[in-house]
Motif scaffolding. Sequence first.
Motif, PDB file in Angstrom:
ATOM      1  N   PHE A 167      10.052   6.482   4.003  1.00  0.00           N
ATOM      2  CA  PHE A 167       9.272   6.436   4.947  1.00  0.00           C
ATOM      3  C   PHE A 167       9.163   4.997   5.786  1.00  0.00           C
ATOM      4  N   ASP A 168      10.030   4.033   5.319  1.00  0.00           N
ATOM      5  CA  ASP A 168      10.419   2.972   6.097  1.00  0.00           C
ATOM      6  C   ASP A 168      11.671   3.168   7.030  1.00  0.00           C
ATOM      7  N   ASN A 169      12.054   4.295   6.841  1.00  0.00           N
ATOM      8  CA  ASN A 169      13.274   5.034   7.928  1.00  0.00           C
ATOM      9  C   ASN A 169      12.792   6.382   8.438  1.00  0.00           C
ATOM     10  N   TYR A 170      11.419   6.385   8.867  1.00  0.00           N
ATOM     11  CA  TYR A 170      10.739   7.521   9.149  1.00  0.00           C
ATOM     12  C   TYR A 170      11.633   8.683   9.910  1.00  0.00           C
ATOM     13  N   ASP A 171      11.976   8.110  11.207  1.00  0.00           N
ATOM     14  CA  ASP A 171      12.553   9.122  12.287  1.00  0.00           C
ATOM     15  C   ASP A 171      13.864   9.662  11.524  1.00  0.00           C
ATOM     16  N   ALA A 172      14.472   8.831  11.122  1.00  0.00           N
ATOM     17  CA  ALA A 172      16.095   9.349  10.579  1.00  0.00           C
ATOM     18  C   ALA A 172      15.998  10.298   9.551  1.00  0.00           C
ATOM     19  N   VAL A 173      14.775   9.856   8.652  1.00  0.00           N
ATOM     20  CA  VAL A 173      14.637  10.877   7.350  1.00  0.00           C
ATOM     21  C   VAL A 173      14.133  12.239   7.885  1.00  0.00           C
ATOM     22  N   VAL A 174      13.245  12.099   8.686  1.00  0.00           N
ATOM     23  CA  VAL A 174      12.744  13.716   9.076  1.00  0.00           C
ATOM     24  C   VAL A 174      13.536  14.339   9.717  1.00  0.00           C
ATOM     25  N   LYS A 175      14.226  13.616  10.624  1.00  0.00           N
ATOM     26  CA  LYS A 175      15.440  14.243  11.353  1.00  0.00           C
ATOM     27  C   LYS A 175      16.489  15.108  10.412  1.00  0.00           C
ATOM     28  N   THR A 197       7.959   8.284  -2.128  1.00  0.00           N
ATOM     29  CA  THR A 197       7.593   7.189  -1.387  1.00  0.00           C
ATOM     30  C   THR A 197       6.895   6.271  -2.277  1.00  0.00           C
ATOM     31  N   VAL A 198       6.815   4.916  -1.890  1.00  0.00           N
ATOM     32  CA  VAL A 198       6.192   4.091  -2.862  1.00  0.00           C
ATOM     33  C   VAL A 198       4.646   3.942  -2.320  1.00  0.00           C
ATOM     34  N   GLY A 199       4.449   4.598  -1.366  1.00  0.00           N
ATOM     35  CA  GLY A 199       2.894   4.977  -0.583  1.00  0.00           C
ATOM     36  C   GLY A 199       2.892   4.185   0.689  1.00  0.00           C
ATOM     37  N   ILE A 200       3.832   4.277   1.538  1.00  0.00           N
ATOM     38  CA  ILE A 200       3.487   4.018   2.666  1.00  0.00           C
ATOM     39  C   ILE A 200       2.383   4.664   3.521  1.00  0.00           C
ATOM     40  N   VAL A 201       1.388   4.062   3.772  1.00  0.00           N
ATOM     41  CA  VAL A 201       0.178   5.110   4.229  1.00  0.00           C
ATOM     42  C   VAL A 201       0.422   5.580   5.513  1.00  0.00           C
ATOM     43  N   PRO A 202       0.905   5.023   6.594  1.00  0.00           N
ATOM     44  CA  PRO A 202       1.148   5.591   7.877  1.00  0.00           C
ATOM     45  C   PRO A 202       2.205   6.871   7.610  1.00  0.00           C
ATOM     46  N   LYS A 216       8.227  18.884  -1.170  1.00  0.00           N
ATOM     47  CA  LYS A 216       7.344  18.400  -2.244  1.00  0.00           C
ATOM     48  C   LYS A 216       7.165  16.657  -1.983  1.00  0.00           C
ATOM     49  N   LEU A 217       6.061  16.197  -2.037  1.00  0.00           N
ATOM     50  CA  LEU A 217       5.641  14.661  -1.873  1.00  0.00           C
ATOM     51  C   LEU A 217       5.664  14.114  -3.173  1.00  0.00           C
ATOM     52  N   ALA A 218       6.540  13.077  -3.440  1.00  0.00           N
ATOM     53  CA  ALA A 218       6.282  12.175  -4.825  1.00  0.00           C
ATOM     54  C   ALA A 218       6.096  10.845  -4.354  1.00  0.00           C
ATOM     55  N   VAL A 219       4.886  10.322  -5.334  1.00  0.00           N
ATOM     56  CA  VAL A 219       4.572   9.019  -5.018  1.00  0.00           C
ATOM     57  C   VAL A 219       4.583   8.254  -6.181  1.00  0.00           C
ATOM     58  N   SER A 220       5.481   7.109  -5.913  1.00  0.00           N
ATOM     59  CA  SER A 220       5.634   6.133  -7.023  1.00  0.00           C
ATOM     60  C   SER A 220       4.494   5.444  -7.297  1.00  0.00           C
ATOM     61  N   LEU A 221       3.709   5.739  -8.345  1.00  0.00           N
ATOM     62  CA  LEU A 221       2.336   4.860  -8.634  1.00  0.00           C
ATOM     63  C   LEU A 221       2.684   3.746  -9.726  1.00  0.00           C
ATOM     64  N   HIS A 222       3.088   4.308 -10.685  1.00  0.00           N
ATOM     65  CA  HIS A 222       3.521   3.338 -11.827  1.00  0.00           C
ATOM     66  C   HIS A 222       2.548   2.413 -12.520  1.00  0.00           C
ATOM     67  N   SER A 223       1.293   2.290 -12.142  1.00  0.00           N
ATOM     68  CA  SER A 223       0.260   1.793 -12.594  1.00  0.00           C
ATOM     69  C   SER A 223      -1.010   1.979 -12.029  1.00  0.00           C
ATOM     70  N   PRO A 224      -2.179   2.574 -12.527  1.00  0.00           N
ATOM     71  CA  PRO A 224      -3.233   2.749 -12.109  1.00  0.00           C
ATOM     72  C   PRO A 224      -4.278   1.566 -11.550  1.00  0.00           C
ATOM     73  N   PRO A 234       5.721  -4.871  -4.918  1.00  0.00           N
ATOM     74  CA  PRO A 234       4.998  -5.811  -3.827  1.00  0.00           C
ATOM     75  C   PRO A 234       4.320  -5.006  -2.690  1.00  0.00           C
ATOM     76  N   ALA A 235       4.923  -3.981  -2.405  1.00  0.00           N
ATOM     77  CA  ALA A 235       4.327  -3.355  -1.145  1.00  0.00           C
ATOM     78  C   ALA A 235       3.067  -2.831  -1.408  1.00  0.00           C
ATOM     79  N   ASN A 236       2.583  -2.785  -2.675  1.00  0.00           N
ATOM     80  CA  ASN A 236       1.081  -2.640  -2.905  1.00  0.00           C
ATOM     81  C   ASN A 236       0.073  -3.512  -2.356  1.00  0.00           C
ATOM     82  N   ARG A 237       0.438  -4.627  -1.968  1.00  0.00           N
ATOM     83  CA  ARG A 237      -0.193  -5.803  -1.240  1.00  0.00           C
ATOM     84  C   ARG A 237      -0.675  -5.268   0.078  1.00  0.00           C
ATOM     85  N   LYS A 238       0.192  -4.348   0.674  1.00  0.00           N
ATOM     86  CA  LYS A 238      -0.050  -3.897   2.066  1.00  0.00           C
ATOM     87  C   LYS A 238      -0.902  -2.644   2.009  1.00  0.00           C
TER      88      LYS A 238
END
Length: 352
Positions: A167-175, A197-202, A216-224, A234-238
């Motif tokens: 999702f940090d390269n959204y347009d190319a990935v979806v295309k 995704t690691v959880g890029i909200v937009p 299928k959407l998979a979200v890397s949570l790795h800790s609650p 570190p992207a969890n800060r955002k």
Amino acid sequence: MALISGDGSLRNLTLEELEDAAHRQGEKPYRARQLAQWLYKKNACDWPEIKNIPRSFLDSLRKQYCLCSLSMSSRLESCRDHSVKYLLKTSDGNFIETVLIPQGGRKTQCLSTQIGCKMGCLFCASGQGGFVRNLSCGEILDQIAFVAKDTGSLPTNLVYMGMGEPFDNYDAVVKSIRIANASWGFGIGQRRITVSTVGIVPGIRRFSEEGLNQIKLAVSLHSPDDAVRTRLIPANRKYNIPEILKALEEAEDKFKRQITFEYLLAGEVTDRDEDAVELAGIAKMIHAKVNLIPCNSVLKEFRPPAERRILEFQKVLEKEGIRVTVRRSAGQDIAAACGQLRLQEGSVKRET
Ligand code: SF4
């Protein structure tokens, strides 16, 4: 804006764009479908392979495009599970990885979406190597064509879980997903495609509106726990856990498939009973299933959990009614965690 230097691949073009190219050369639209046959059904990687299209049209395309933007740097086959890892060189001299994992009757290909990654996850070699640039849609699809050419058949399943955050390269990935799925493209069913995704909200919000609802959407949570998760990702800060859950809750009814949480089990960091209980609570909120991934000894920062601990963790989740699978990393003997091979081979080339 990141420099894209994979735009030269012909697999960057949709059928409509191929028709436009044909039109500009005074060719009939059906030439575009013929070309698509060569690109996606026969995986042509060299111009002389293409037979039934006028030479003048091919020559004009050849001036602007290549048939495959990638070349082989190395190929490693696991003697344990027969997964094959390819280190491929891009036209500007960078390196990307793709892995083919045979399992049962399936052949799953793990695709890279960026050269390096900005997310900096503590457990990931790609994160440690830094970010160079986004891959173009054509470079993502060329990974499929390249491997199909090498093995003689297309993968049955695709997972966008290789190097980079999709999702940090959204347009190319979806295309690339639309072309991989199209009947004139590789024709791989949406139900056989997973985006992680690691959880890029937009990105989650936008993707839920694409109409690609069988994917299928998979979200890397790795800790609650937000503090632990920030250490790992570190992207969890955002985009922290409550924000990710809010986006997933809103998007849940737009996805026809159950959302998956990927969860790295690291000894005494994420494998405690209280983690399992909290994880179960989170998974219940969005009716998600959980993929447990016991970390392996390649990850120096973490200790692999004991086998007994993995089973106990799994049991806590199951008792709460959560669907759980334990995923053992394929190809551990060939450094199949994303970005490892590229780092090991010293093949990280930075933009200057
Ligand atoms: S795990 Fe994925 S998102 Fe995190 S650094 Fe590695 S490639 Fe990027």
